[in-house]
Design a protein around this motif. Structure first.
Motif, PDB file in Angstrom:
ATOM      1  N   PRO A   1       7.431  -1.229  17.282  1.00  0.00           N
ATOM      2  CA  PRO A   1       8.280  -2.214  17.965  1.00  0.00           C
ATOM      3  C   PRO A   1       9.016  -1.605  19.162  1.00  0.00           C
ATOM      4  N   GLU A   2       8.560  -1.916  20.362  1.00  0.00           N
ATOM      5  CA  GLU A   2       9.078  -1.290  21.567  1.00  0.00           C
ATOM      6  C   GLU A   2      10.518  -1.706  21.882  1.00  0.00           C
ATOM      7  N   PHE A   3      10.856  -2.982  21.678  1.00  0.00           N
ATOM      8  CA  PHE A   3      12.203  -3.443  22.011  1.00  0.00           C
ATOM      9  C   PHE A   3      13.259  -2.709  21.188  1.00  0.00           C
ATOM     10  N   ILE A   4      12.994  -2.526  19.895  1.00  0.00           N
ATOM     11  CA  ILE A   4      13.953  -1.843  19.031  1.00  0.00           C
ATOM     12  C   ILE A   4      14.173  -0.415  19.511  1.00  0.00           C
ATOM     13  N   LYS A   5      13.073   0.265  19.798  1.00  0.00           N
ATOM     14  CA  LYS A   5      13.157   1.661  20.232  1.00  0.00           C
ATOM     15  C   LYS A   5      13.862   1.794  21.575  1.00  0.00           C
ATOM     16  N   LEU A   6      13.511   0.921  22.516  1.00  0.00           N
ATOM     17  CA  LEU A   6      14.074   1.014  23.858  1.00  0.00           C
ATOM     18  C   LEU A   6      15.563   0.682  23.883  1.00  0.00           C
ATOM     19  N   SER A   7      15.963  -0.373  23.162  1.00  0.00           N
ATOM     20  CA  SER A   7      17.380  -0.735  23.160  1.00  0.00           C
ATOM     21  C   SER A   7      18.217   0.372  22.527  1.00  0.00           C
ATOM     22  N   ALA A   8      17.705   1.008  21.484  1.00  0.00           N
ATOM     23  CA  ALA A   8      18.434   2.113  20.855  1.00  0.00           C
ATOM     24  C   ALA A   8      18.609   3.260  21.840  1.00  0.00           C
ATOM     25  N   LYS A   9      17.555   3.550  22.605  1.00  0.00           N
ATOM     26  CA  LYS A   9      17.626   4.635  23.599  1.00  0.00           C
ATOM     27  C   LYS A   9      18.646   4.324  24.687  1.00  0.00           C
ATOM     28  N   ILE A  10      18.606   3.101  25.205  1.00  0.00           N
ATOM     29  CA  ILE A  10      19.528   2.723  26.288  1.00  0.00           C
ATOM     30  C   ILE A  10      20.965   2.782  25.804  1.00  0.00           C
ATOM     31  N   ASN A  11      21.223   2.276  24.602  1.00  0.00           N
ATOM     32  CA  ASN A  11      22.587   2.288  24.081  1.00  0.00           C
ATOM     33  C   ASN A  11      23.104   3.702  23.855  1.00  0.00           C
ATOM     34  N   LEU A  12      22.213   4.639  23.588  1.00  0.00           N
ATOM     35  CA  LEU A  12      22.614   6.043  23.490  1.00  0.00           C
ATOM     36  C   LEU A  12      22.787   6.664  24.880  1.00  0.00           C
ATOM     37  N   ASP A  13      22.013   6.186  25.848  1.00  0.00           N
ATOM     38  CA  ASP A  13      22.082   6.721  27.212  1.00  0.00           C
ATOM     39  C   ASP A  13      23.414   6.427  27.899  1.00  0.00           C
ATOM     40  N   VAL A  14      24.188   5.482  27.358  1.00  0.00           N
ATOM     41  CA  VAL A  14      25.492   5.176  27.963  1.00  0.00           C
ATOM     42  C   VAL A  14      26.378   6.422  27.967  1.00  0.00           C
ATOM     43  N   THR A  15      26.240   7.266  26.941  1.00  0.00           N
ATOM     44  CA  THR A  15      27.017   8.509  26.898  1.00  0.00           C
ATOM     45  C   THR A  15      26.742   9.358  28.145  1.00  0.00           C
ATOM     46  N   LYS A  16      25.480   9.482  28.522  1.00  0.00           N
ATOM     47  CA  LYS A  16      25.121  10.258  29.711  1.00  0.00           C
ATOM     48  C   LYS A  16      25.613   9.581  30.991  1.00  0.00           C
ATOM     49  N   PHE A  17      25.618   8.238  30.991  1.00  0.00           N
ATOM     50  CA  PHE A  17      26.117   7.491  32.150  1.00  0.00           C
ATOM     51  C   PHE A  17      27.608   7.779  32.360  1.00  0.00           C
ATOM     52  N   ILE A  18      28.385   7.751  31.273  1.00  0.00           N
ATOM     53  CA  ILE A  18      29.815   8.057  31.366  1.00  0.00           C
ATOM     54  C   ILE A  18      30.002   9.514  31.788  1.00  0.00           C
ATOM     55  N   TYR A  19      29.164  10.386  31.240  1.00  0.00           N
ATOM     56  CA  TYR A  19      29.251  11.809  31.585  1.00  0.00           C
ATOM     57  C   TYR A  19      29.034  12.016  33.083  1.00  0.00           C
ATOM     58  N   SER A  20      28.103  11.269  33.655  1.00  0.00           N
ATOM     59  CA  SER A  20      27.837  11.402  35.098  1.00  0.00           C
ATOM     60  C   SER A  20      29.079  11.009  35.909  1.00  0.00           C
ATOM     61  N   LYS A  21      29.837  10.022  35.433  1.00  0.00           N
ATOM     62  CA  LYS A  21      31.071   9.620  36.097  1.00  0.00           C
ATOM     63  C   LYS A  21      32.125  10.730  36.007  1.00  0.00           C
ATOM     64  N   ILE A  22      32.156  11.396  34.859  1.00  0.00           N
ATOM     65  CA  ILE A  22      33.092  12.513  34.666  1.00  0.00           C
ATOM     66  C   ILE A  22      32.751  13.661  35.617  1.00  0.00           C
ATOM     67  N   VAL A  23      31.470  14.013  35.661  1.00  0.00           N
ATOM     68  CA  VAL A  23      31.028  15.106  36.533  1.00  0.00           C
ATOM     69  C   VAL A  23      31.326  14.797  37.991  1.00  0.00           C
ATOM     70  N   SER A  24      31.078  13.563  38.389  1.00  0.00           N
ATOM     71  CA  SER A  24      31.352  13.144  39.766  1.00  0.00           C
ATOM     72  C   SER A  24      32.827  13.318  40.106  1.00  0.00           C
ATOM     73  N   ARG A  25      33.671  12.933  39.153  1.00  0.00           N
ATOM     74  CA  ARG A  25      35.112  13.061  39.388  1.00  0.00           C
ATOM     75  C   ARG A  25      35.551  14.518  39.442  1.00  0.00           C
ATOM     76  N   THR A  26      35.010  15.349  38.576  1.00  0.00           N
ATOM     77  CA  THR A  26      35.389  16.767  38.570  1.00  0.00           C
ATOM     78  C   THR A  26      35.039  17.432  39.900  1.00  0.00           C
ATOM     79  N   LYS A  27      33.910  17.049  40.451  1.00  0.00           N
ATOM     80  CA  LYS A  27      33.506  17.600  41.761  1.00  0.00           C
ATOM     81  C   LYS A  27      34.454  17.130  42.862  1.00  0.00           C
TER      82      LYS A  27
END
Length: 431
Positions: free
Chosen positions: A289-315
């Motif tokens: 089931p591709e939708f289940i797998k993909l949605s789980a991945k995207i919802n976990l990827d939010v952590t990396k998205f927030i991290y990118s905002k943190i890194v941008s601010r630190t710079k």
């Protein structure tokens, strides 16, 4: 003896005992509801702290006030063991179904069935309310009891999906339509007759598996849609647009659109865990089931998205990991709860600690302390103007009503807002 007719007769006069196995987020509200409807209730809870609190008629959940337990009369009793399980006429299993190495962990259900099976007697009704993959009730309960009973004639089995939304409908679960199913036609009828005493509207499922699948579909629907909106947030960010303003515009359409909001990820049990049960069982059946797998991945990827905002601010402020100060507002998986099951803010803090950020703290009015990665225990920080002024990055992760949002904005240097509480400006970005 006609066990079916005898059960109906005793149920009609409420001369029965309802045993609830597992007094957690599902079992406790259900036991309260059964007691309100004047049933004799036996609650089974292995956890020593919960067991003591129950006997003191005190709640261990912030979303369920202790006065809700006043409904438990003298005929309500609590037990740590199953020695008197034969005294129950109805047994409802409300046990956790976690994941273990990305596979369904039904050990709580299986071990409990193994313990109670020798003590079960003819004429009882056993209902599973724990969420699991289609086939669980038949495989783990019916097959186990088939050798001892003539199911559907002298012992009855059903499945009914719980629809409790912690912090939202705990006190009005009887208003939520109740899906019920049974091993046989008679099993279904007894489930319907029992739950009609508790719930306003009963929905019959054709089979145990249809009911089990429907519960997973409800949760996967939310997981997929939240994943979709989180991905739209990623895209909107590339266009330098505000996803919350876009959602407000789209939500004016009176048909064909149901609003889901983005956030710091997903937490709890229903969204991050339950879909994996159907995913695992589907793969076992030969379908990926591709939708289940993909949605789980995207919802976990939010952590990396927030991290990118943190890194941008630190710079931008020219600080490094060793001295930048980060404060996470809210670590519960949803607002106004003390529940950190599969919490996205907790994952974020673990991620930052793994990335060697030294000064990461949190403030949560419902959670005084929490253990994070590498066995690091942290206590909740009390918000003050001094704390906010000294913090380089404030991340609004869980939008508790107890937070003073005007105060937070006034004294914060920079806010990553994951919940859409603020309009965007020079010191506020989406996360």
């Amino acid at each position: 003896m006609n066990f079916y007719d005898n059960f109906k007769s005793r149920l009609k006069s409420k001369k029965i005992a309802v045993g609830v196995i597992g007094m957690g987020y599902v079992g406790l509200p259900l036991a309260i509801l059964a007691a309100k409807k004047n049933f004799r209730v036996f609650g089974y809870e292995r956890d020593s702290h919960r067991f003591k609190m129950l006997n003191k008629r005190k709640s261990y959940f912030t979303n369920i006030p202790s006065n809700s337990l006043n409904v438990f009369s003298k005929k309500t009793k609590f037990f740590k063991r199953f020695s008197n399980i034969s005294e129950c006429d109805i047994l409802i299993i409300c046990l956790p179904t976690p994941l273990k190495k990305n596979r369904p962990d039904l050990s709580h259900i299986v071990s409990s069935i193994n313990l109670i099976a020798p003590k079960l007697r003819k004429g009882q009704l056993l209902i599973l309310e724990s969420t699991s993959y289609p086939g669980t009730t038949r495989e783990k309960i019916c097959e186990k009891l088939n050798s001892k009973f003539n199911l559907g004639k002298d012992f009855f089995v059903g499945f009914s999906s719980e629809r409790i939304n912690p912090g939202i409908n705990d006190k009005k679960i009887d208003k939520i339509p109740k899906v019920v199913s049974g091993y046989s036609h008679k099993c279904l009828n007894l489930c319907v007759k029992f739950y009609k005493n508790l719930f306003n509207h009963i929905v019959k499922a054709r089979s145990l598996e249809h009911a089990e699948f429907s519960k997973l579909l409800e949760n996967i629907y939310r997981s997929v849609n939240i994943g979709f909106i989180n991905e739209m947030k990623f895209i909107a960010d590339r266009f330098n647009l505000d996803i919350f303003e876009i959602l407000s515009l789209s939500n004016t359409k009176p048909y064909g659109f149901s609003r889901f909001d983005p956030g710091p990820g997903v937490g709890g049990h229903c969204i991050p865990i339950d879909p994996q049960y159907l995913y695992w069982k589907s793969v076992e059946k030969g379908f990926n089931p591709e939708f289940i797998k993909l949605s789980a991945k995207i919802n976990l990827d939010v952590t990396k998205f927030i991290y990118s905002k943190i890194v941008s601010r630190t710079k931008k402020i020219k600080k490094n990991k060793s001295n930048i100060k980060i404060l996470i507002l809210g670590i519960a998986y949803k607002k106004n709860l003390d529940d950190i099951r599969a919490s996205a803010p907790v994952r974020l803090i673990d991620y930052l600690l793994d990335k060697k950020f030294k000064f990461v703290n949190y403030s949560d009015p419902f959670i005084s302390s929490c253990e994070f990665t590498q066995n690091k225990n942290k206590n909740s920080v009390k918000l003050s103007s001094q704390i906010l002024k000294k913090t380089d990055i404030v991340i609004l992760a869980t939008d508790h009503d107890k937070f003073n949002y005007n105060f937070i904005k006034k004294y914060s240097r920079f806010i990553i807002d994951c919940r859409g509480k603020y309009n965007l400006d020079k010191k506020i970005v989406r996360g």
